[in-house]
Design a protein around this motif. Structure first.
Motif, PDB file in Angstrom:
ATOM      1  N   THR A 182      -2.518  48.895  26.847  1.00 19.92           N
ATOM      2  CA  THR A 182      -3.354  49.707  25.966  1.00 19.92           C
ATOM      3  C   THR A 182      -4.971  49.055  26.531  1.00 19.92           C
ATOM      4  OG1 THR A 182      -4.472  50.441  24.050  1.00 19.92           O
ATOM      5  CG2 THR A 182      -3.623  48.100  24.010  1.00 19.92           C
ATOM      6  N   ARG A 183      -5.949  49.631  25.975  1.00 23.94           N
ATOM      7  CA  ARG A 183      -7.409  49.307  26.192  1.00 23.94           C
ATOM      8  C   ARG A 183      -7.610  47.484  26.056  1.00 23.94           C
ATOM      9  NH1 ARG A 183     -11.392  53.975  24.254  1.00 23.94           N
ATOM     10  NH2 ARG A 183      -9.914  53.732  22.430  1.00 23.94           N
ATOM     11  N   PRO A 184      -8.311  46.946  27.103  1.00 25.75           N
ATOM     12  CA  PRO A 184      -9.132  47.439  27.950  1.00 25.75           C
ATOM     13  C   PRO A 184      -8.339  47.621  29.316  1.00 25.75           C
ATOM     14  CG  PRO A 184      -9.587  45.207  27.811  1.00 25.75           C
ATOM     15  CD  PRO A 184      -8.559  45.589  26.590  1.00 25.75           C
ATOM     16  N   GLN A 185      -9.008  48.426  30.233  1.00 23.75           N
ATOM     17  CA  GLN A 185      -8.095  48.565  31.529  1.00 23.75           C
ATOM     18  C   GLN A 185      -8.030  47.201  32.387  1.00 23.75           C
ATOM     19  OE1 GLN A 185      -9.900  52.236  33.452  1.00 23.75           O
ATOM     20  NE2 GLN A 185      -9.274  51.658  35.346  1.00 23.75           N
ATOM     21  N   GLU A 186      -9.020  46.482  32.104  1.00 25.75           N
ATOM     22  CA  GLU A 186      -8.801  45.193  32.904  1.00 25.75           C
ATOM     23  C   GLU A 186      -9.068  44.203  32.226  1.00 25.75           C
ATOM     24  OE1 GLU A 186     -10.497  45.087  36.773  1.00 25.75           O
ATOM     25  OE2 GLU A 186     -10.829  42.849  36.567  1.00 25.75           O
ATOM     26  N   TYR A 187      -8.229  43.378  32.054  1.00 26.84           N
ATOM     27  CA  TYR A 187      -8.156  42.254  31.069  1.00 26.84           C
ATOM     28  C   TYR A 187      -8.004  40.745  31.774  1.00 26.84           C
ATOM     29  CZ  TYR A 187      -7.147  38.771  27.441  1.00 26.84           C
ATOM     30  OH  TYR A 187      -6.979  37.564  26.521  1.00 26.84           O
ATOM     31  N   GLU A 188      -8.949  40.053  31.910  1.00 22.13           N
ATOM     32  CA  GLU A 188      -8.942  38.547  32.385  1.00 22.13           C
ATOM     33  C   GLU A 188      -8.493  38.744  33.960  1.00 22.13           C
ATOM     34  OE1 GLU A 188      -7.991  35.150  30.574  1.00 22.13           O
ATOM     35  OE2 GLU A 188      -9.526  35.699  29.282  1.00 22.13           O
ATOM     36  N   GLY A 189      -8.747  39.820  34.499  1.00 23.91           N
ATOM     37  CA  GLY A 189      -8.393  39.910  36.005  1.00 23.91           C
ATOM     38  C   GLY A 189      -7.129  40.767  36.295  1.00 23.91           C
ATOM     39  N   PRO A 193      -1.435  49.393  35.683  1.00 24.80           N
ATOM     40  CA  PRO A 193      -1.147  50.015  36.791  1.00 24.80           C
ATOM     41  C   PRO A 193      -1.775  51.432  36.976  1.00 24.80           C
ATOM     42  CG  PRO A 193       0.610  49.056  35.793  1.00 24.80           C
ATOM     43  CD  PRO A 193      -0.665  48.961  34.901  1.00 24.80           C
ATOM     44  N   GLU A 194      -2.374  51.631  38.186  1.00 23.77           N
ATOM     45  CA  GLU A 194      -3.058  52.880  38.416  1.00 23.77           C
ATOM     46  C   GLU A 194      -2.444  53.953  37.928  1.00 23.77           C
ATOM     47  OE1 GLU A 194      -6.723  53.748  39.848  1.00 23.77           O
ATOM     48  OE2 GLU A 194      -5.976  51.643  40.184  1.00 23.77           O
ATOM     49  N   ILE A 195      -1.125  53.987  38.205  1.00 27.22           N
ATOM     50  CA  ILE A 195      -0.368  55.458  38.013  1.00 27.22           C
ATOM     51  C   ILE A 195      -0.630  55.759  36.602  1.00 27.22           C
ATOM     52  CG2 ILE A 195       1.649  54.273  37.583  1.00 27.22           C
ATOM     53  CD1 ILE A 195       2.960  56.737  39.399  1.00 27.22           C
ATOM     54  N   LEU A 196      -0.699  55.001  35.763  1.00 29.04           N
ATOM     55  CA  LEU A 196      -0.909  55.321  34.250  1.00 29.04           C
ATOM     56  C   LEU A 196      -2.135  55.843  33.832  1.00 29.04           C
ATOM     57  CD1 LEU A 196       1.047  52.214  32.441  1.00 29.04           C
ATOM     58  CD2 LEU A 196       1.973  54.274  32.926  1.00 29.04           C
ATOM     59  N   LEU A 197      -3.018  55.619  34.965  1.00 26.99           N
ATOM     60  CA  LEU A 197      -4.363  56.264  34.579  1.00 26.99           C
ATOM     61  C   LEU A 197      -4.593  57.896  35.158  1.00 26.99           C
ATOM     62  CD1 LEU A 197      -6.458  53.117  35.497  1.00 26.99           C
ATOM     63  CD2 LEU A 197      -5.548  53.813  33.399  1.00 26.99           C
ATOM     64  N   SER A 198      -3.412  58.270  36.017  1.00 25.35           N
ATOM     65  CA  SER A 198      -3.608  59.210  37.035  1.00 25.35           C
ATOM     66  C   SER A 198      -3.347  60.562  36.119  1.00 25.35           C
ATOM     67  CB  SER A 198      -2.560  59.282  37.837  1.00 25.35           C
ATOM     68  OG  SER A 198      -1.203  59.497  37.215  1.00 25.35           O
TER      69      SER A 198
END
Ligand code: ADE
Length: 243
Positions: A182-189, A193-198
């Motif tokens: 879940t959010r955020p899209q980036e956490y501690e670097g 996975p890209e596919i889940l945002l597609s």
């Protein structure tokens, strides 16, 4: 679902069950919880319920009479003989299939032991099922009874809402659930996975299936032997694990 829990610590059962999702189900009347103190059925001084074991040895044994009287009382109250489940490390090891099977019952009696166990004649006379929650020994049957009631309650229609979801979960089809983000899209670097945002549903489904397969192969290979795998699943696993 009506649960009747026979215990020396009914307040422990109440506190545990009246919380979170089971608590909501109790408030809504989808499940009913009757926690019964075995001591209330003692005919001895100070409501004692245990005694020394015949043949000697350490610890005390819970006597048959109060437990059997409590069982009789439940039968009289409901007008039939329900399943009486004794929580014991000697029982059948609990799993999702047993939870599903027990969820079909109208009522369940859960018997929680303490001390060195209960008089064997209770098991002979009253108990229909012995269930263990795993190969370790706890101080009493209360936590095991709550584990069983929690898992069973989730299978009772109406207990889970859409938000609580039960469809894709672990052990469905004998596979573990795929990883969730879940959010955020980036956490501690670390990125989602890209596919889940597609937004591409078919690709996401395929990725999730593959992740379930990989995760099960890695963490619970014993489950894979029972799982229903398609040709595609098997090919994917062979290819990926060989890499
Ligand atoms: N009572 C004590 N330990 C237990 C276990 N592992 N499962 C069920 N009941 C128990």
């Amino acid at each position: 679902m009506n649960y009747y829990v026979l215990s020396l610590f009914p307040e422990m059962i109440e506190a545990g069950m009246k919380t979170s999702i089971t608590g909501r189900a109790i408030e809504q009347g989808i499940i009913n919880l009757y926690s019964i103190n075995i001591r209330d059925y003692s005919k001895r001084k100070h409501n004692q319920v245990d005694d020394y074991p015949y043949g000697g040895g350490a610890g005390m044994v819970m006597q048959a009479e109060p437990i059997c009287l409590a069982c009789e009382d439940i039968r009289n109250r409901i007008g039939r003989s329900p399943r009486i489940v004794y929580m014991t490390p000697q029982g059948r090891v609990f799993n999702q299939n047993i939870a599903k099977e027990l969820a079909k019952e109208e009522e369940l009696v859960l018997l929680c032991g303490h001390y060195e166990g209960i008089d064997e004649r209770v098991i002979e006379k009253e108990v229909t099922d012995c269930i263990s929650i795993g190969d370790y020994v706890l101080t009493g049957g209360e936590l095991p009874a709550m584990v069983v009631m929690d898992a069973v309650s989730r299978m009772v229609p109406g207990v889970l809402t859409n938000e609580d979801s039960g469809a894709d979960e672990s052990f469905e089809g004998d596979l573990l659930e795929y990883p969730q983000y879940t959010r955020p899209q980036e956490y501690e670097g670390m990125s989602v996975p890209e596919i889940l945002l597609s937004g591409h549903h078919a690709n996401i489904e395929k990725w999730r299936r593959e992740q379930s397969l990989l995760r099960t192969a890695k963490w619970r290979p014993d489950l894979l032997e029972k799982a229903e795998l398609s040709k595609k699943d098997i090919e994917f696993l062979k290819k990926t694990l060989a890499e």
